[in-house]
Design a protein around this motif. Sequence first.
Motif, PDB file in Angstrom:
ATOM      1  N   SER A 162      16.769 -23.387   3.012  1.00  9.66           N
ATOM      2  CA  SER A 162      16.348 -24.507   3.859  1.00  9.66           C
ATOM      3  C   SER A 162      15.144 -25.185   3.201  1.00  9.66           C
ATOM      4  CB  SER A 162      16.007 -24.041   5.277  1.00  9.66           C
ATOM      5  OG  SER A 162      14.852 -23.250   5.293  1.00  9.66           O
ATOM      6  N   HIS A 200      13.350 -29.612   6.858  1.00  9.03           N
ATOM      7  CA  HIS A 200      14.785 -29.734   6.636  1.00  9.03           C
ATOM      8  C   HIS A 200      15.462 -30.702   7.614  1.00  9.03           C
ATOM      9  CE1 HIS A 200      18.385 -27.719   4.819  1.00  9.03           C
ATOM     10  NE2 HIS A 200      18.959 -28.286   5.884  1.00  9.03           N
ATOM     11  N   ALA A 201      15.142 -30.537   8.896  1.00  3.90           N
ATOM     12  CA  ALA A 201      15.815 -31.302   9.945  1.00  3.90           C
ATOM     13  C   ALA A 201      14.845 -31.474  11.110  1.00  3.90           C
ATOM     14  CB  ALA A 201      17.074 -30.566  10.402  1.00  3.90           C
ATOM     15  N   ASN A 213      18.793 -34.328  13.498  1.00  3.94           N
ATOM     16  CA  ASN A 213      18.753 -35.261  12.371  1.00  3.94           C
ATOM     17  C   ASN A 213      18.430 -34.503  11.101  1.00  3.94           C
ATOM     18  OD1 ASN A 213      18.598 -38.004  13.972  1.00  3.94           O
ATOM     19  ND2 ASN A 213      17.166 -36.616  14.939  1.00  3.94           N
ATOM     20  N   ASP A 214      19.172 -34.740  10.047  1.00  5.06           N
ATOM     21  CA  ASP A 214      18.838 -34.185   8.740  1.00  5.06           C
ATOM     22  C   ASP A 214      17.734 -35.051   8.138  1.00  5.06           C
ATOM     23  OD1 ASP A 214      19.835 -32.230   6.514  1.00  5.06           O
ATOM     24  OD2 ASP A 214      19.483 -34.160   5.529  1.00  5.06           O
ATOM     25  N   SER A 231      17.640 -33.247   3.374  1.00  8.39           N
ATOM     26  CA  SER A 231      17.640 -31.912   2.771  1.00  8.39           C
ATOM     27  C   SER A 231      18.626 -31.837   1.615  1.00  8.39           C
ATOM     28  CB  SER A 231      18.008 -30.863   3.818  1.00  8.39           C
ATOM     29  OG  SER A 231      19.345 -31.030   4.231  1.00  8.39           O
ATOM     30  N   GLY A 257      21.879 -29.731   3.200  1.00  2.00           N
ATOM     31  CA  GLY A 257      22.533 -30.269   4.382  1.00  2.00           C
ATOM     32  C   GLY A 257      22.247 -29.506   5.663  1.00  2.00           C
ATOM     33  N   THR A 258      22.518 -30.180   6.755  1.00  2.00           N
ATOM     34  CA  THR A 258      22.399 -29.641   8.107  1.00  2.00           C
ATOM     35  C   THR A 258      23.753 -29.836   8.771  1.00  2.00           C
ATOM     36  OG1 THR A 258      20.079 -30.324   8.192  1.00  2.00           O
ATOM     37  CG2 THR A 258      21.153 -29.867  10.300  1.00  2.00           C
ATOM     38  N   ARG A 268      21.152 -38.601   8.537  1.00  2.00           N
ATOM     39  CA  ARG A 268      19.794 -38.960   8.952  1.00  2.00           C
ATOM     40  C   ARG A 268      19.784 -39.626  10.327  1.00  2.00           C
ATOM     41  NH1 ARG A 268      15.630 -39.253   4.884  1.00  2.00           N
ATOM     42  NH2 ARG A 268      16.473 -38.614   2.894  1.00  2.00           N
ATOM     43  N   ILE A 272      21.682 -24.186   9.132  1.00  3.33           N
ATOM     44  CA  ILE A 272      20.806 -24.559   8.025  1.00  3.33           C
ATOM     45  C   ILE A 272      20.770 -23.352   7.102  1.00  3.33           C
ATOM     46  CG2 ILE A 272      18.434 -25.111   7.365  1.00  3.33           C
ATOM     47  CD1 ILE A 272      18.173 -26.553  10.081  1.00  3.33           C
TER      48      ILE A 272
END
Length: 120
Positions: A58, A62-63, A76-77, A80, A83-84, A93, A106
Amino acid sequence: MAHGSESQDDFLTEPRLMISIQEGNKPIKTKIIDTSIERTFLIGRSKDCPIRMKDKTSSMTHAALVYEKDGFWTINDLGSTNGTYLNEKIVGRSGLKIRSGDMISIGFQNVIVHRCISER
């Protein structure tokens, strides 16, 4: 958690959430987040993140879990590298609305979101 039909009533709108952080199926931590203090809760490895991940895959930030002005919670990412995911669907996003029981993935850790039923 898979959701068949999408009704606006299914999305989380309460100003408090209970979250459970897990690695695989093993619970690590459970906490309540409350919008009376802030509306955006960062998720990542940084000490400044209220939802702290220990997984090295992570990002530092990250998010974000956000209580939006329209009263819905979103994930919301924050750009990163790895990814989330919300229920195995990639999060961008712009974010996705969340429901009670949803799983945010995550790296090797998951954040499960729940309606907060406790007054404490």
